[in-house]
Design a protein around this motif. Structure first.
Motif, mmCIF file in Angstrom:
data_model
loop_
_atom_site.group_PDB
_atom_site.id
_atom_site.type_symbol
_atom_site.label_atom_id
_atom_site.label_comp_id
_atom_site.label_asym_id
_atom_site.label_seq_id
_atom_site.Cartn_x
_atom_site.Cartn_y
_atom_site.Cartn_z
ATOM 1 N N ASP A 117 0.837 -1.197 0.000
ATOM 2 C CA ASP A 117 0.000 0.000 0.000
ATOM 3 C C ASP A 117 0.874 1.250 0.000
ATOM 4 O O ASP A 117 1.898 1.320 0.703
ATOM 5 N N GLY A 118 0.461 2.260 -0.758
ATOM 6 C CA GLY A 118 1.125 3.551 -0.722
ATOM 7 C C GLY A 118 2.547 3.567 -1.236
ATOM 8 O O GLY A 118 3.316 4.467 -0.898
ATOM 9 N N CYS A 119 2.883 2.618 -2.097
ATOM 10 C CA CYS A 119 4.278 2.526 -2.563
ATOM 11 C C CYS A 119 4.575 3.446 -3.740
ATOM 12 O O CYS A 119 5.746 3.680 -4.066
ATOM 13 N N ALA A 120 3.547 3.980 -4.413
ATOM 14 C CA ALA A 120 3.743 4.722 -5.654
ATOM 15 C C ALA A 120 3.592 6.224 -5.452
ATOM 16 O O ALA A 120 2.705 6.684 -4.732
ATOM 17 N N ARG A 150 0.382 6.759 -2.653
ATOM 18 C CA ARG A 150 0.424 7.471 -1.378
ATOM 19 C C ARG A 150 -0.583 8.620 -1.441
ATOM 20 O O ARG A 150 -0.927 9.113 -2.526
ATOM 21 N N PRO A 151 -1.084 9.093 -0.303
ATOM 22 C CA PRO A 151 -2.004 10.234 -0.310
ATOM 23 C C PRO A 151 -1.390 11.459 -0.978
ATOM 24 O O PRO A 151 -0.217 11.766 -0.772
ATOM 25 N N GLY A 152 -2.180 12.121 -1.797
ATOM 26 C CA GLY A 152 -1.711 13.312 -2.493
ATOM 27 C C GLY A 152 -1.008 13.045 -3.801
ATOM 28 O O GLY A 152 -0.610 13.983 -4.503
ATOM 29 N N ALA A 153 -0.837 11.767 -4.174
ATOM 30 C CA ALA A 153 -0.112 11.409 -5.393
ATOM 31 C C ALA A 153 -1.044 11.451 -6.605
ATOM 32 O O ALA A 153 -2.240 11.188 -6.495
ATOM 33 N N PRO A 154 -0.507 11.752 -7.800
ATOM 34 C CA PRO A 154 -1.333 11.895 -8.991
ATOM 35 C C PRO A 154 -1.581 10.574 -9.717
ATOM 36 O O PRO A 154 -0.752 9.667 -9.715
ATOM 37 N N GLY A 219 -11.717 6.830 -3.952
ATOM 38 C CA GLY A 219 -10.816 7.552 -3.061
ATOM 39 C C GLY A 219 -9.940 8.580 -3.744
ATOM 40 O O GLY A 219 -8.832 8.871 -3.274
ATOM 41 N N PHE A 220 -10.448 9.172 -4.837
ATOM 42 C CA PHE A 220 -9.704 10.222 -5.533
ATOM 43 C C PHE A 220 -10.471 11.537 -5.448
ATOM 44 O O PHE A 220 -11.686 11.572 -5.271
ATOM 45 N N VAL A 258 -7.424 12.616 -21.640
ATOM 46 C CA VAL A 258 -6.532 12.425 -20.489
ATOM 47 C C VAL A 258 -7.285 12.882 -19.247
ATOM 48 O O VAL A 258 -7.656 14.050 -19.122
ATOM 49 N N THR A 259 -7.539 11.938 -18.338
ATOM 50 C CA THR A 259 -8.212 12.251 -17.080
ATOM 51 C C THR A 259 -7.174 12.213 -15.956
ATOM 52 O O THR A 259 -6.358 11.293 -15.885
ATOM 53 N N THR A 260 -7.194 13.210 -15.101
ATOM 54 C CA THR A 260 -6.245 13.283 -13.989
ATOM 55 C C THR A 260 -7.014 13.321 -12.669
ATOM 56 O O THR A 260 -8.140 13.807 -12.604
ATOM 57 N N ALA A 261 -6.388 12.805 -11.634
ATOM 58 C CA ALA A 261 -6.980 12.809 -10.296
ATOM 59 C C ALA A 261 -5.864 12.742 -9.273
ATOM 60 O O ALA A 261 -4.713 12.440 -9.597
ATOM 61 N N VAL A 262 -6.229 12.990 -8.028
ATOM 62 C CA VAL A 262 -5.268 12.960 -6.923
ATOM 63 C C VAL A 262 -5.795 12.010 -5.848
ATOM 64 O O VAL A 262 -6.992 12.048 -5.498
ATOM 65 N N ALA A 263 -4.924 11.159 -5.318
ATOM 66 C CA ALA A 263 -5.310 10.231 -4.259
ATOM 67 C C ALA A 263 -5.595 10.993 -2.968
ATOM 68 O O ALA A 263 -4.806 11.847 -2.557
ATOM 69 N N GLU A 264 -6.727 10.686 -2.347
ATOM 70 C CA GLU A 264 -7.067 11.348 -1.077
ATOM 71 C C GLU A 264 -6.172 10.837 0.053
ATOM 72 O O GLU A 264 -5.678 9.720 0.007
#
Length: 264
Positions: A117-120, A150-154, A219-220, A258-264
């Protein structure tokens, strides 16, 4: 840099309805020409990642296929790129053809083996969703990608818009003229091979308007969408590729999103 042949996911279509599996399927998938993607797709995925991921950080290519886009991303971005795919044969090709990629992992039962979890620090996913048959399957992929980030990652997602059906682009044909496709409908897509012939595959139509709600459930946040144009490609794509063709259909109705999002 490679082409649409990079994406591979559960249930991917192939001639005659067989999955993109086995050595023959992997080799066939790797032979897709992909000019439209190289013009309006992958350069914009890398542009969305540039400045968001740095040297030595981890970028996961979810559905890496034969690995050439992952390899190019590693060289351009300086990131530690990890390729993941559901097909062992695709990963075998990738290991042989993508020396800049740091490692490869198999997706089994919807879970990427060997990655915690959260490795990228970022994930890209190119032309994978069209092979998925249900909204639950899409949500499952988004959920696994969120687990890796990870939280905040694109997260950067490249898809073909099924609303652009009936148009023959430089290297892709989407569906039948005059046909409107609802979410999840089967749609036949033609992909131009490097030998000049066309290969048909059965995909599923997933309207881009569906993604924000599913990404939110997974969760994005901060979901954005961009439809690259040929005019923009003049600044980011290979100049020789831009000059090589008139790109008439791509100019009239750009087919990629191209769709972009950020991990919460």
């Amino acid at each position: 840099m490679s082409d649409r042949s990079q994406g591979s996911a559960p249930g991917g279509g192939a001639p005659g309805g067989a999955a993109w599996s086995g050595h023959d399927g992997a080799r066939a998938f790797a032979a897709v020409e992909g000019a439209t993607d190289r013009l309006l797709g992958y350069p914009f995925v890398l542009r969305a990642l540039a400045g968001r991921i740095g040297t030595g950080q981890v970028l996961v290519d979810y559905g890496c296929g034969p690995g050439r886009v992952a390899d190019h991303a590693a060289r351009v971005l300086g990131a530690r790129v990890l390729g993941v795919d559901t097909s062992p044969q695709m990963l075998e090709l990738a290991r042989a053809s993508a020396p800049a990629v740091a490692g490869f992992h198999l997706v089994e039962n919807g879970h990427v083996s060997g990655l915690p979890d959260g490795c990228a620090d970022a994930v890209m996913c190119n032309h994978v969703l069209a092979s998925l048959p249900t909204e639950d399957a899409l949500l499952g992929v988004f959920g696994e990608i969120r687990r890796l980030l990870r939280p905040g990652a694109p997260f950067v997602l490249l898809t073909t818009d099924p609303a652009c059906s009936g148009t023959e682009y430089a290297s892709v044909r989407i569906g039948e003229p005059g046909t409107a496709y609802a979410a999840g409908d089967e749609v036949t897509v033609g992909l131009l091979r490097t030998d000049g012939t066309w290969q048909e595959m059965r995909n599923h139509a997933w309207p881009v308007d569906l993604f924000p709600e599913l990404l939110g459930r997974a969760g994005f946040r901060d979901v954005g969408r961009h439809r690259p144009t040929v005019a923009e490609a003049c600044a980011v794509a290979d100049p020789d590729l831009v000059a090589a063709r008139p790109w008439t259909a791509e100019r009239a109705r750009p087919p990629l999103v191209v769709t972009t999002a950020v991990a919460e």
